[in-house]
Scaffold this active site. Structure first.
Site, PDB file in Angstrom:
ATOM      1  N   ASN A   8      18.735  73.329  18.763  1.00 10.22           N
ATOM      2  CA  ASN A   8      18.083  74.715  18.534  1.00 10.22           C
ATOM      3  C   ASN A   8      17.562  74.959  17.214  1.00 10.22           C
ATOM      4  O   ASN A   8      18.037  74.824  16.029  1.00 10.22           O
ATOM      5  CB  ASN A   8      19.557  75.540  18.623  1.00 10.22           C
ATOM      6  CG  ASN A   8      19.477  76.835  18.271  1.00 10.22           C
ATOM      7  OD1 ASN A   8      18.238  77.632  18.186  1.00 10.22           O
ATOM      8  ND2 ASN A   8      20.590  77.755  18.023  1.00 10.22           N
ATOM      9  N   TRP A   9      16.186  75.210  17.385  1.00  6.81           N
ATOM     10  CA  TRP A   9      15.352  75.057  16.028  1.00  6.81           C
ATOM     11  C   TRP A   9      15.586  76.526  15.433  1.00  6.81           C
ATOM     12  O   TRP A   9      15.027  76.713  14.270  1.00  6.81           O
ATOM     13  CB  TRP A   9      13.994  74.969  16.511  1.00  6.81           C
ATOM     14  CG  TRP A   9      13.400  73.610  17.055  1.00  6.81           C
ATOM     15  CD1 TRP A   9      14.392  72.369  16.848  1.00  6.81           C
ATOM     16  CD2 TRP A   9      12.057  73.119  17.147  1.00  6.81           C
ATOM     17  NE1 TRP A   9      13.703  71.352  16.998  1.00  6.81           N
ATOM     18  CE2 TRP A   9      12.183  71.682  17.232  1.00  6.81           C
ATOM     19  CE3 TRP A   9      10.833  73.567  17.266  1.00  6.81           C
ATOM     20  CZ2 TRP A   9      11.237  70.868  17.482  1.00  6.81           C
ATOM     21  CZ3 TRP A   9       9.655  72.889  17.268  1.00  6.81           C
ATOM     22  CH2 TRP A   9       9.689  71.564  17.613  1.00  6.81           C
ATOM     23  N   LYS A  10      16.295  77.440  15.996  1.00  7.59           N
ATOM     24  CA  LYS A  10      16.259  78.841  15.460  1.00  7.59           C
ATOM     25  C   LYS A  10      15.023  79.324  15.053  1.00  7.59           C
ATOM     26  O   LYS A  10      14.101  79.209  15.736  1.00  7.59           O
ATOM     27  CB  LYS A  10      17.328  78.778  14.196  1.00  7.59           C
ATOM     28  CG  LYS A  10      18.888  77.938  14.794  1.00  7.59           C
ATOM     29  CD  LYS A  10      19.901  78.147  13.806  1.00  7.59           C
ATOM     30  CE  LYS A  10      21.149  77.449  14.370  1.00  7.59           C
ATOM     31  NZ  LYS A  10      22.321  77.554  13.366  1.00  7.59           N
ATOM     32  N   HIS A 102      24.652  82.997  21.295  1.00  7.66           N
ATOM     33  CA  HIS A 102      24.878  82.272  20.033  1.00  7.66           C
ATOM     34  C   HIS A 102      25.645  83.237  18.964  1.00  7.66           C
ATOM     35  O   HIS A 102      25.218  84.354  19.060  1.00  7.66           O
ATOM     36  CB  HIS A 102      23.217  81.787  19.608  1.00  7.66           C
ATOM     37  CG  HIS A 102      23.326  80.878  18.320  1.00  7.66           C
ATOM     38  ND1 HIS A 102      23.795  81.396  17.079  1.00  7.66           N
ATOM     39  CD2 HIS A 102      23.336  79.554  18.409  1.00  7.66           C
ATOM     40  CE1 HIS A 102      23.926  80.173  16.427  1.00  7.66           C
ATOM     41  NE2 HIS A 102      23.698  79.169  16.991  1.00  7.66           N
ATOM     42  N   GLU A 171      30.977  76.347  19.421  1.00 13.54           N
ATOM     43  CA  GLU A 171      30.264  76.394  18.017  1.00 13.54           C
ATOM     44  C   GLU A 171      31.276  77.216  17.114  1.00 13.54           C
ATOM     45  O   GLU A 171      31.182  78.474  17.125  1.00 13.54           O
ATOM     46  CB  GLU A 171      28.923  76.924  18.071  1.00 13.54           C
ATOM     47  CG  GLU A 171      28.024  76.171  18.704  1.00 13.54           C
ATOM     48  CD  GLU A 171      26.564  76.434  17.922  1.00 13.54           C
ATOM     49  OE1 GLU A 171      25.946  75.229  17.731  1.00 13.54           O
ATOM     50  OE2 GLU A 171      25.993  77.360  17.928  1.00 13.54           O
ATOM     51  N   SER A 212      27.402  71.896  12.136  1.00 13.49           N
ATOM     52  CA  SER A 212      27.152  70.966  10.996  1.00 13.49           C
ATOM     53  C   SER A 212      27.080  69.583  11.588  1.00 13.49           C
ATOM     54  O   SER A 212      27.553  68.577  10.933  1.00 13.49           O
ATOM     55  CB  SER A 212      28.188  71.175   9.908  1.00 13.49           C
ATOM     56  OG  SER A 212      28.021  72.291   9.292  1.00 13.49           O
TER      57      SER A 212
HETATM   58  P1  13P Z   1      23.985  73.840  12.292  1.00 18.66           P
HETATM   59  O1  13P Z   1      23.638  72.517  13.016  1.00 18.66           O
HETATM   60  O2  13P Z   1      22.692  74.114  11.438  1.00 18.66           O
HETATM   61  O3  13P Z   1      25.347  73.958  11.903  1.00 18.66           O
HETATM   62  O4  13P Z   1      23.852  74.837  13.698  1.00 18.66           O
HETATM   63  C1  13P Z   1      24.658  74.772  14.581  1.00 18.66           C
HETATM   64  C2  13P Z   1      23.924  76.026  15.504  1.00 18.66           C
HETATM   65  O5  13P Z   1      24.042  76.972  15.230  1.00 18.66           O
HETATM   66  C3  13P Z   1      23.173  75.355  16.765  1.00 18.66           C
HETATM   67  O6  13P Z   1      22.961  76.382  17.718  1.00 18.66           O
END
Ligand code: 13P
Length: 249
Positions: A8-10, A102, A171, A212
């Site tokens: 998930n590159w956000k 999300h 998550e 994480s």
């Molecule tokens: P991180 O891996 O940066 O904690 O993010 C997790 C996330 O939100 C994936 O959707």
């Protein structure tokens, strides 16, 4: 058992050139991989990169191993929805998966269980595979109850067949690396949450862990039979780190 590695590159990276660079690095690694692995790699970039990345995925080693995911979907298929991107548009770009629910959309942008439920139904109606995120904000005595309620509300009204098409990503919000004092969950505690999800849905439900995940801890989750894979955020745009996660499998 095939494991899912979902990136998930956000809202990263900041340019197509950087996106291409990350994918070229992954591609190079996959080309040289001696042993073929049982894995499904899903890249979920921001909307603006989907077209370019779709082309890259179809013309490289990644075409054998990687699929495209989107980070959101519009409720309607077309029409007056300023700023939105529809399921049919995503499909035409080669998208196969869509992340819904999300925690960043739930808590930063105010998406309710009801809205996430509508988006989930839209994903299914478009014959796309939903990656449905759930997770508590705090790990207190109430967390199991919270998870059950969030899951039931998010999947309300789905048939058993539709539920079977959902990939669930557990998550916990406190574990996401961008949140203050974040830290990865302990795999044994993740298993408790995974069991709750499987109790509410089915023992066969595919459940991923996210929060994480790094090259150091990915294996702790990926080696557990009950966990179908990982959903990686921050580290998914750090090419060396991300390839290290792929090496874990
Ligand atoms: P991180 O891996 O940066 O904690 O993010 C997790 C996330 O939100 C994936 O959707």
């Amino acid at each position: 058992m095939k494991k899912y590695i979902v990136a998930n590159w956000k809202m990263n990276p900041q340019s197509v050139a950087e996106a291409e660079d990350i994918l070229a690095y992954i591609d190079e690694y996959l080309k040289n991989e001696t042993e073929k692995k049982e894995r499904s790699l899903i890249i979920c970039p921001p909307f603006v990169f989907l077209d370019d990345i779709s082309k890259i995925l179809s013309t490289s080693q990644l075409s054998q191993q990687a699929e495209l995911g989107a980070q959101d979907i519009a409720l309607a298929d077309s029409g007056a929805w300023t700023g939105e991107v529809s399921g049919p548009m995503l499909k035409r770009l080669g998208v196969s998966y869509v992340i819904v629910g999300h925690s960043e959309r739930r808590w930063k942008m105010g998406e309710s269980d009801e809205l996430v439920n509508k988006k989930l139904k839209t994903v299914l109606a478009n014959d796309l595979t939903p990656i449905v995120c759930v997770g508590e904000k705090v790990r207190d005595n109430n967390f199991k109850e919270f998870l059950k309620n969030q899951l039931s509300a998010t999947l309300a009204g789905l048939s058993d067949d539709e539920k079977g098409k959902c990939i669930i990503a557990y998550e916990p919000v406190w574990a996401i690396s961008s949140n203050p004092d974040s830290h990865p969950d302990k795999p044994e505690d993740t298993l408790k949450a995974v069991n709750i999800i499987k109790e509410v849905l089915s023992p066969n439900t595919l459940v991923l862990y996210g929060g994480s995940v790094t090259s150091k801890n990915a294996k702790d989750f990926l080696l557990l039979e009950q966990i179908a894979g990982v959903l990686v955020g921050g580290v998914s745009v750090q090419k060396e780190e991300f390839v290290q996660i792929l090496k874990n499998l």
